[in-house]
Design a protein around this motif. Structure first.
Motif, short mmCIF file in Angstrom:
data_model
loop_
_atom_site.label_atom_id
_atom_site.label_comp_id
_atom_site.label_asym_id
_atom_site.label_seq_id
_atom_site.Cartn_x
_atom_site.Cartn_y
_atom_site.Cartn_z
N GLY A 124 19.42 61.87 13.99
CA GLY A 124 18.44 60.90 14.42
C GLY A 124 17.66 61.11 15.72
N GLY A 125 18.37 62.16 16.72
CA GLY A 125 17.70 62.51 17.86
C GLY A 125 17.83 61.25 18.86
N GLY A 126 17.42 61.31 19.91
CA GLY A 126 17.44 60.19 20.84
C GLY A 126 18.58 60.42 22.02
N ARG A 127 19.03 59.38 22.43
CA ARG A 127 20.22 59.15 23.39
C ARG A 127 20.98 57.88 23.32
NH1 ARG A 127 17.94 57.70 29.49
NH2 ARG A 127 20.12 56.84 29.43
N GLU A 128 21.79 57.86 23.97
CA GLU A 128 22.90 56.73 23.96
C GLU A 128 22.51 55.86 25.12
OE1 GLU A 128 27.56 56.60 23.46
OE2 GLU A 128 26.92 57.06 25.70
N VAL A 129 22.36 54.59 24.82
CA VAL A 129 22.29 53.48 25.89
C VAL A 129 23.29 52.65 25.93
CG1 VAL A 129 20.68 51.75 26.60
CG2 VAL A 129 19.87 53.90 25.77
N MET A 130 24.31 52.51 26.79
CA MET A 130 25.35 51.46 27.11
C MET A 130 26.10 51.61 25.97
SD MET A 130 24.59 50.16 30.10
CE MET A 130 25.46 48.63 30.07
N ASP B 144 29.86 44.25 11.43
CA ASP B 144 30.58 44.46 10.60
C ASP B 144 29.96 44.86 9.26
OD1 ASP B 144 33.11 44.12 11.80
OD2 ASP B 144 32.72 41.83 12.08
N SER B 145 28.73 45.02 9.36
CA SER B 145 27.89 45.22 7.97
C SER B 145 28.09 46.79 7.73
CB SER B 145 26.46 45.17 8.38
OG SER B 145 26.20 43.51 8.19
N ALA B 146 27.65 46.92 6.61
CA ALA B 146 27.85 48.47 6.16
C ALA B 146 26.99 49.29 7.11
CB ALA B 146 27.53 48.48 4.57
N GLY B 147 27.04 50.79 6.91
CA GLY B 147 26.07 51.36 7.50
C GLY B 147 26.67 52.07 8.90
N GLU B 148 26.13 53.38 9.30
CA GLU B 148 26.75 53.70 10.68
C GLU B 148 25.26 53.17 11.66
OE1 GLU B 148 28.94 55.64 11.16
OE2 GLU B 148 29.60 55.65 9.03
N ASP B 149 26.07 53.34 13.06
CA ASP B 149 24.99 52.72 14.27
C ASP B 149 23.69 53.47 14.40
OD1 ASP B 149 26.24 55.13 15.23
OD2 ASP B 149 27.11 54.06 16.74
N HIS B 150 23.64 54.69 13.94
CA HIS B 150 22.56 55.63 14.15
C HIS B 150 21.49 55.18 12.96
CE1 HIS B 150 24.74 58.12 11.51
NE2 HIS B 150 23.82 58.63 10.93
N GLU B 151 21.87 54.58 11.92
CA GLU B 151 21.11 54.18 10.76
C GLU B 151 20.34 52.79 11.20
OE1 GLU B 151 23.03 55.67 6.88
OE2 GLU B 151 24.37 54.55 7.97
N MET B 152 20.60 52.09 12.09
CA MET B 152 19.95 50.85 12.30
C MET B 152 18.40 51.10 12.65
SD MET B 152 18.85 48.72 14.89
CE MET B 152 18.67 46.95 15.02
N THR B 153 17.52 50.55 11.93
CA THR B 153 15.99 50.54 12.60
C THR B 153 15.60 49.05 12.47
OG1 THR B 153 15.40 50.75 10.34
CG2 THR B 153 15.79 52.67 11.27
N LEU B 154 14.59 48.78 13.24
CA LEU B 154 13.87 47.65 13.25
C LEU B 154 13.37 47.25 11.93
CD1 LEU B 154 12.34 47.25 16.70
CD2 LEU B 154 14.72 46.79 15.87
N GLN B 155 12.77 48.12 11.37
CA GLN B 155 12.22 47.74 9.97
C GLN B 155 13.31 47.35 8.90
OE1 GLN B 155 8.93 47.50 9.52
NE2 GLN B 155 9.10 46.75 7.37
#
Length: 261
Positions: free
Chosen positions: A168-174, A70-81
């Motif tokens: 962001g490129g990449g692929r979907e996982v689950m 429920d935090s702001a931001g789109e799921d593809h914007e999530m990074t570990l840093q």
């Protein structure tokens, strides 16, 4: 418990505060969630753990990283840093709420890897660390994710989606995007070496043996106040219908609370 938003206008985070029951003291715990589908599966157990700690007199804050829940931001914007900086904001927020000078941090899976990094980066803010089935080597974890997703066969659902460079490129996982940047960050995780650099008490609990675990167990067994335990219980981050759907690992939760006390 009290749901609320904190952080900055640009990085608004959703959190839930469990105040210490019975007045409590200044003991405080920040909880760090796992990633993606593991977070969805484990959420119920983590809420229960927060409740148990609250009953024991701990102020607890659990929260969603930017781009998740429920935090702001789109799921593809999530990074570990970015999630690491979110942990820092959560620590400061809980210190303000509880009056604590420092906090303990509990992390599950990827959340445990992030918690270890946070303890290395901000040692003056974190007094102890609980790592619940941490991702010890990120490159192996990434391959596990891809293999798991490729093995799933759901009627009417095609192969994993591939994302454009604009997303962001990449692929979907689950059902969750692993962007090129996130995949690179996953591959760089190395909790084994991170733990060796920590001087605070660390308790690692696991419900299944994995490679590198023995090295960590040996490292922790040589330190006062630290330890490792392998407990036979359910893997709350991975559900298999109908065997362990919604199951709460009571033994693990009680052991974590016991170690914290």
């Amino acid at each position: 418990m009290t749901p609320f938003y904190f952080g900055s206008r640009e990085r608004r985070l959703f959190g839930v505060y469990h105040p210490a029951q019975g007045g409590g003291g200044s003991r405080a715990v920040v909880m760090c969630y796992p990633w993606g589908y593991e977070y969805v599966n484990a959420h119920r157990s983590l809420v229960k753990l927060a409740s148990l700690l609250s009953q024991e007199g701990y102020h607890v804050l659990r929260f969603d990283y930017f781009g998740t829940g429920d935090s702001a931001g789109e799921d593809h914007e999530m990074t570990l840093q970015g999630s690491l900086s979110d942990i820092s904001m959560a620590i400061e927020e809980l210190k303000d709420l509880s009056g604590a000078d420092h906090v303990s941090v509990i992390g599950l899976r990827v959340g445990a890897a992030l918690a270890a990094q946070a303890a290395r980066k901000w040692p003056d803010d974190i007094s102890s660390l609980v790592l619940w089935d941490p991702i010890l080597k990120g490159a192996e974890y990434l391959q596990e994710l891809y293999l798991l997703d490729d093995s799933m066969r759901i009627p009417g659902v095609g192969p994993a989606a591939q994302f454009s460079p604009e997303r962001g490129g990449g692929r979907e996982v689950m059902g969750f995007p692993v962007t090129d940047a996130l995949a690179s960050e996953f591959s760089g995780l190395d909790v084994v070496s991170t733990i060796s650099e920590l001087e605070l008490p660390v308790f690692m609990v696991a419900i299944r043996p994995v490679p590198w675990q023995a090295d960590v167990a040996h490292e922790l067994s040589s330190r006062d106040g630290s330890g490792f335990e392998l407990i036979d219980d359910q893997p709350v981050w991975h559900e298999e219908w109908p065997d362990n759907v919604g199951v709460i690992p009571v033994t693990v939760l009680n052991r974590i609370v016991s170690w914290m006390n």
